[in-house]
Design an enzyme around this catalytic site. Structure first.
Site: not given
Length: 257
Positions: A162, A46-47, A146, A159, A51, A117
């Protein structure tokens, strides 16, 4: 009517598995310049897909991913067989990225785009203290946490998931605003927002509680305010196999353990 892709450009991540896959596919189907090719086939996870999409954004170029990475939610299943047929039958999905505009403690401005995101997170041992404003109206006077992220449907399984945010169907005109380890308001677990809103986040006590902001892979340190809105004129395009649609992937994710 099925498309016909005569020229293909293969792009691979730096992993051995992705490079080997590219060599196999180029031997079978040839290799063309990405600028001239009808379609780009991205090999990786996915990264690497993110890109590739950032490189091709607003070019009208279609990207078809095959998973040679770890998760590959944005990718199709890998196979060297019948690639022309798979490409011809693939379904096109169009994305509008989020546009992040930041101002840091020195008054510098940065603009970046995010397909997954935009994420704000604390820089030090102290929790971030944020004010959340939606379309000019203060919705949270003070959020101590956080971090907080605003996710697109495409990024809702990344994310955002998660952080216990909701999974959004790809066609849903929504964004997920999700806190990370919220301390106050203690019971606030996030919100679903229309995708046409503008979200402003002001960092309270920025010297004492410094905050960084990230749009996909672009990070800006020590921000004092961040504006996020869906881009009105920039698009990216992903092709997906019809028997492995986004709806199928989202349902599978929601019913998985």
């Amino acid at each position: 009517m099925a498309r016909t892709f005569k020229t293909i450009a293969f792009a691979a991540s730096a992993t051995t598995e992705a490079r080997r896959a590219a060599e196999e596919l180029i031997a079978l189907y040839g290799q063309y310049d990405p600028e001239e090719a009808d379609v780009i086939v991205a090999l990786g996870g996915d990264g690497f897909m993110l890109h590739t999409l950032h490189k091709t954004m607003n070019s009208g170029k279609l990207v078809y991913g095959m998973n040679r990475g770890s998760i590959g939610f944005l990718m199709n299943r890998y196979s060297t067989e019948n690639l022309h047929e798979r490409l011809a039958e693939a379904v096109e999905n169009t994305f509008r990225p989020l546009e992040m505009q930041t101002t840091d403690t020195e008054g510098k401005h940065v603009r970046a785009l995010a397909i997954n995101e935009v994420y704000l997170f604390r820089q030090s041992y102290q929790a971030a203290k944020l004010r959340v404003i939606v379309d000019g109206r203060v919705r949270l006077e003070e959020l101590i946490c956080d971090g907080v992220l605003l996710s697109t449907p495409a990024g809702s399984t990344a994310y955002n998931l998660s952080a216990h945010g909701p999974i959004l169907p790809l066609e849903a005109p929504l964004l997920a605003l999700t806190p990370v380890s919220p301390f106050r308001p203690r019971r606030w677990r996030g919100a679903l927002l229309p995708n046409k809103v503008t979200v402003d986040i002001a960092i309270l006590e920025p010297d004492k509680r410094p905050v960084n902001a990230v749009a996909d892979h672009v990070e800006v340190k020590s921000v004092v305010k961040v504006r996020i809105a869906e881009s009105e004129n920039i698009t990216a395009h992903i092709l997906s196999d019809p028997d492995y649609s986004w709806s199928d992937r989202i349902l599978a994710e929601q019913f998985s353990n």
